[in-house]
Design a protein around this motif. Structure first.
Motif, PDB file in Angstrom:
ATOM      1  N   ARG A 180       0.842  -1.209   0.000  1.00 44.70           N
ATOM      2  CA  ARG A 180       0.000   0.000   0.000  1.00 44.70           C
ATOM      3  C   ARG A 180       0.872   1.253   0.000  1.00 44.70           C
ATOM      4  O   ARG A 180       0.565   2.218  -0.689  1.00 44.70           O
ATOM      5  CB  ARG A 180      -0.935  -0.005   1.198  1.00 44.70           C
ATOM      6  N   LEU A 182       3.591   1.566  -1.373  1.00 45.31           N
ATOM      7  CA  LEU A 182       4.147   1.713  -2.721  1.00 45.31           C
ATOM      8  C   LEU A 182       3.085   2.218  -3.697  1.00 45.31           C
ATOM      9  O   LEU A 182       3.348   2.406  -4.875  1.00 45.31           O
ATOM     10  CB  LEU A 182       4.704   0.375  -3.216  1.00 45.31           C
ATOM     11  N   GLY A 183       1.856   2.386  -3.192  1.00 40.19           N
ATOM     12  CA  GLY A 183       0.785   2.888  -4.037  1.00 40.19           C
ATOM     13  C   GLY A 183       0.033   1.809  -4.795  1.00 40.19           C
ATOM     14  O   GLY A 183      -0.636   2.101  -5.783  1.00 40.19           O
ATOM     15  N   ALA A 184       0.142   0.558  -4.339  1.00 42.70           N
ATOM     16  CA  ALA A 184      -0.511  -0.539  -5.054  1.00 42.70           C
ATOM     17  C   ALA A 184      -2.020  -0.535  -4.819  1.00 42.70           C
ATOM     18  O   ALA A 184      -2.484  -0.242  -3.722  1.00 42.70           O
ATOM     19  CB  ALA A 184       0.069  -1.883  -4.600  1.00 42.70           C
TER      20      ALA A 184
ATOM     21  N   LEU B  61      -0.321   4.722   6.584  1.00 42.07           N
ATOM     22  CA  LEU B  61      -0.965   3.467   6.957  1.00 42.07           C
ATOM     23  C   LEU B  61      -1.843   3.632   8.193  1.00 42.07           C
ATOM     24  O   LEU B  61      -2.821   2.914   8.374  1.00 42.07           O
ATOM     25  CB  LEU B  61       0.096   2.389   7.243  1.00 42.07           C
ATOM     26  N   LEU B  80      -0.164   7.602   1.284  1.00 38.90           N
ATOM     27  CA  LEU B  80       0.139   6.324   0.622  1.00 38.90           C
ATOM     28  C   LEU B  80       0.736   6.567  -0.755  1.00 38.90           C
ATOM     29  O   LEU B  80       0.216   7.360  -1.534  1.00 38.90           O
ATOM     30  CB  LEU B  80      -1.122   5.475   0.494  1.00 38.90           C
ATOM     31  N   GLY B  81       1.827   5.887  -1.051  1.00 33.35           N
ATOM     32  CA  GLY B  81       2.443   5.999  -2.365  1.00 33.35           C
ATOM     33  C   GLY B  81       3.342   7.217  -2.513  1.00 33.35           C
ATOM     34  O   GLY B  81       3.841   7.482  -3.604  1.00 33.35           O
ATOM     35  N   GLY B 105       8.660  -1.785  -6.423  1.00 36.07           N
ATOM     36  CA  GLY B 105       8.218  -0.390  -6.476  1.00 36.07           C
ATOM     37  C   GLY B 105       8.121   0.121  -7.904  1.00 36.07           C
ATOM     38  O   GLY B 105       7.154   0.787  -8.266  1.00 36.07           O
ATOM     39  N   THR B 108       5.121  -1.404  -9.584  1.00 34.60           N
ATOM     40  CA  THR B 108       3.879  -0.817  -9.079  1.00 34.60           C
ATOM     41  C   THR B 108       3.663   0.572  -9.670  1.00 34.60           C
ATOM     42  O   THR B 108       2.535   1.000  -9.900  1.00 34.60           O
ATOM     43  CB  THR B 108       3.919  -0.748  -7.537  1.00 34.60           C
ATOM     44  N   ARG B 158      11.465   7.241  -4.136  1.00 37.59           N
ATOM     45  CA  ARG B 158      10.869   8.379  -3.427  1.00 37.59           C
ATOM     46  C   ARG B 158      11.976   9.258  -2.850  1.00 37.59           C
ATOM     47  O   ARG B 158      13.052   8.775  -2.506  1.00 37.59           O
ATOM     48  CB  ARG B 158       9.974   7.878  -2.293  1.00 37.59           C
TER      49      ARG B 158
END
Ligand SMILES: Nc1ncnc2c1ncn2[C@@H]1O[C@H](COP(=O)(O)OP(=O)(O)OP(=O)(O)O)[C@@H](O)[C@H]1O
Ligand SMILES: [Mg+2]
Lengths: 283, 264
Positions: A180, A182-184, B61, B80-81, B105, B108, B158
C-alpha cells in the motif's frame, strides 16, 4: 544431504557441480526411498497368494493376486479403453473443480458478506448424496460425459475452495501494508501478494481432491454410463467375476497414484520457490 | 514556501481506541518534526514508545487522531504511495527471486517488468548483491536480505525514506559493515531519510539530527544536532566529540528507562 544444501546456498557463483559422489548419493537416496514400499508390497502380495492357496479360498470370494494379474493381462485392451474414458472424466472434472474452486475462494474472500452468504451452501453441496444427485445430472445433461465430469467436479471442488479461502488469508498483513505504501491498488495487491501466497494451499487442496475425484468418476459411471471403469465394475460384479473387479480396482489405484504424482509434479514446476532449500537447512 | 521542510508534522497524535478487552492507548502525542531535504534524521526511544506508530502515520498506513503530515509544505489527502517505507522486517516475498523483489516499487509505478529488471540489475553491485539476482530470498543471509529490502526501498525512487530499525536483527559486526555501507550510499545520492533505531551509537554515526523520544505516550523529548564532519566513516566513533554527543543522548534515555522500571 543438508550439508550439500548449505554448500550450494553459500556459493552462488559456482553452482555445486554434481560429481561422482553426488551421483552415488542420489542413487542411494532413490533406493532408500523406494525399497521399503517395494519390499512391503512383495511381502503382502506373497502372503495373500499363499493364504488363498493353502485355505483353498474360492475365486469369487477372494481371488489370489495371480488371478488378478491374469485378469489384467487377459483383458488389457478392454481395460485400457475403459480406463482412458475414466481418466478423461477425472481430468476434465478436476480442471473444472480448480476453476470453480479458486474462483469461489476468491469471491468468498472478497467480502465478509459474501463469505457468510456462500459458506453454508458450500457445506450443503458436500452433504448431497452422490447416488441421489447423479441421476439428476443425467436428466439434465443426457448420457454423455458431462454428468460424470460434473460429479467428479462436485466431489473435488470442496477441498480446493476451503484451502483457497485459507490461503488467501495467509499473506503477511505487513507485506500488504508495504504494498500500500508503494501505491498498489487492491487488485494489484491480490495479484502480487495474496494469490501467490495462496497457491501452496490451493495445491494442498488439489492433492486431496485427486483422491476424491477417482471415487467420484466411478460413482458418476454407475448411473447412465456405457463405458468407463465404474461401469465395468458394475458389469463384472453382476457376473461375480471378482478377479475382474480386483483388476479394475488395481487400475483405479494406479490412476489415483498417477493423478497425485501429476499434481505433485505440477506443483514442483509452478512453485519452485516453495521447494527451494532454506538457508537454515544447512545448520 | 521556499523554506518549507521536505517532511514535517504538526501536533501529530495517535490514540488507539479501546477494544478486545484492551484499554485505549495513546501511542503518540503532539509530535512536531521538521526534516529538511537531504537530511538524515534518527529517532531513538524506549521500546513501545510509538516509533512504528509514528512511521505508520508518516507512510499513510495509520490515520492520525489529531495533527497532520506535511510533504513539501502541503498536506496530501493520503500519504500512501508518496514516501518510501522499509518496515522492521524485510518482508521479501519468497515466491519472487531477489531481483524481482527489488523491482516491486518500479513495477507498481507502472514500469514494464523488463525495464524494471534492467534498472534493478544495474544497482545490484552497489548494494553488494551482485550474483544473487536469480536466487530465492530464502537462501540469503540476514545481512543480504536487509540489503535487498533496502534496495527495494531505494528503487521505489521516493525522495523521502522511512527506515524502521533496518539493522536491528543483525549481529554486531554485520551491523557495522551495513552502517558504513549506508553512509556511503546516502552520501552519494542524499535522499531524505528518517531512521528508527535503539542503538545510540548508530544514530550519532549516521544522522544530522537525533530526536530522543519519551516513553508512552511518545513525544519528542530532546533534539540534538550532530555536528560531526561529513563524509563520515566508522572511525569517527573514536572521537571525543562523538562520545560527548552519545552521552548527551543516553542521559534522557536512561531517565526514561529508570522511570519505566519505577526506579526514578
Ligand atoms: N494497532 C494497534 N492497536 C492498539 N495498540 C497498538 C497498535 N499498534 C501499536 N499499539 C500500541 O502502541 C504503543 C506503541 O507501539 P509502537 O509499535 O508504535 O512502538 P515502537 O516504539 O515501534 O516499539 P518497538 O521499539 O518495540 O518497535 C504500544 O504500546 C503498542 O502496544
Ligand atoms: Mg517498532
Amino acid at each position: 544431504m543438508s550439508g550439500e544444501i548449505a554448500v550450494a546456498a553459500s556459493s552462488p557463483v559456482d553452482p555445486a557441480t554434481p560429481g561422482a559422489a553426488g551421483g552415488g548419493a542420489r542413487l542411494r537416496r532413490i533406493v532408500r526411498a523406494t525399497l521399503p514400499p517395494v519390499v512391503f508390497s512383495v511381502l503382502f502380495l506373497t502372503a495373500w497368494e499363499l493364504y488363498c492357496r493353502w485355505r483353498d479360498v474360492s475365486e469369487s470370494a477372494l481371488p489370489p493376486p495371480s488371478s488378478v494379474a491374469r485378469a489384467l493381462a487377459d483383458n488389457r485392451s478392454l481395460l485400457a479403453d475403459n480406463a482412458w474414458v475414466t481418466v478423461q472424466e477425472i481430468l476434465l472434472g478436476l480442471a473444472l473443480a480448480v476453476v470453480v474452486g479458486v474462483g469461489l475462494g476468491a469471491l468468498i474472500r472478497s467480502s465478509a458478506v459474501v463469505e457468510r452468504a456462500l459458506y453454508p451452501w458450500l457445506v450443503v453441496s458436500q452433504l448431497v448424496p452422490i447416488p441421489a444427485i447423479a441421476p439428476v445430472f443425467v436428466i439434465w445433461f443426457g448420457f454423455d460425459m458431462r454428468p460424470k465430469v460434473l460429479v467428479v467436479a462436485l466431489v473435488s471442488f470442496f477441498p480446493i475452495v476451503v484451502n483457497t479461502v485459507d490461503g488467501l488469508r495467509a499473506a503477511d498483513p505487513e507485506l500488504i501494508d508495504l504494498l500500500r505504501t508503494l501505491g498498489a491498488t487492491r487488485r494489484r495487491i491480490f495479484r502480487v501478494a495474496r494469490l501467490p501466497a495462496a497457491l501452496p494451499f490451493v495445491f494442498s487442496g488439489l492433492k486431496v481432491a485427486t483422491a476424491f475425484s477417482v471415487i467420484g468418476a466411478v460413482f458418476g459411471e454407475w448411473v447412465g454410463a456405457s463405458e468407463g471403469l465404474g461401469y465395468l465394475v458394475l458389469i463384472l460384479n453382476n457376473q461375480t467375476d471378482t478377479a475382474g473387479v480386483f483388476a479394475v480396482v488395481t487400475l483405479l489405484a494406479v490412476i489415483g497414484i498417477g493423478m497425485f504424482a501429476l499434481v505433485s509434479l505440477a506443483e514442483r514446476l509452478l512453485l519452485p520457490w516453495y521447494h527451494a532449500p532454506r538457508r537454515e537447512g544447512g545448520a | 514556501m521556499t523554506d518549507s521542510p521536505k517532511l514535517a508534522t504538526e501536533g501529530l497524535c495517535k490514540t488507539y481506541p479501546a477494544g478486545g478487552g484492551q484499554e485505549e492507548v495513546t501511542a503518540v502525542q503532539g509530535v512536531d518534526l521538521r526534516v529538511g531535504a537531504g537530511e538524515f534524521v534518527s529517532l531513538v526511544g524506549p521500546s513501545g514508545c510509538g516509533k512504528s506508530t509514528l512511521f505508520g502515520m508518516l507512510a499513510g498506513l495509520v490515520r492520525p487522531s489529531r495533527g497532520r503530515v506535511l510533504l513539501d509544505g502541503t498536506a496530501p489527502a493520503s500519504m500512501l504511495g508518496r514516501i518510501g517505507y522499509m518496515p522492521q522486517r524485510d518482508l521479501l516475498m519468497p515466491w519472487r527471486t531477489v531481483l524481482d523483489n527489488t523491482t516491486l516499487g518500479l513495477e507498481t509505478a507502472g514500469m514494464s517488468r523488463r525495464d524494471a529488471r534492467a534498472r534493478a540489475r544495474d544497482a545490484f553491485a552497489r548494494f553488494g548483491l551482485a550474483g544473487f539476482e536469480d536466487r530465492w530470498p530464502r537462501s540469503l543471509s540476514g545481512g543480504m536480505r536487509q540489503r535487498a529490502a533496502l534496495l527495494r526501498t531505494f528503487l521505489a525512487g521516493r525522495d523521502v525514506m522511512l527506515l524502521d530499525e533496518p539493522f536491528g536483527a543483525l549481529d554486531a559486526l554485520t551491523r557495522q559493515v551495513m552502517q558504513a555501507w549506508l553512509l556511503e550510499v546516502w552520501e552519494s545520492d542524499r535522499k531524505t531519510i528518517v531512521f528508527v533505531t535503539h542503538d545510540v551509537d548508530e544514530a550519532v554515526l549516521l544522522s544530522d539530527t537525533v530526536h530522543v523520544m519519551s516513553g508512552r505516550p511518545g513525544t519528542i523529548r530532546m533534539s540534538l544536532d550532530v555536528d560531526l564532519p561529513r563524509p563520515r566513516t566508522l572511525e569517527v566513533a573514536a572521537s571525543g566529540r562523538f562520545r560527548d554527543l552519545r552521552d548527551r543522548i543516553l542521559a534522557p534515555l536512561r531517565d526514561e528507562a529508570m522511570a519505566q522500571a519505577g526506579l526514578s
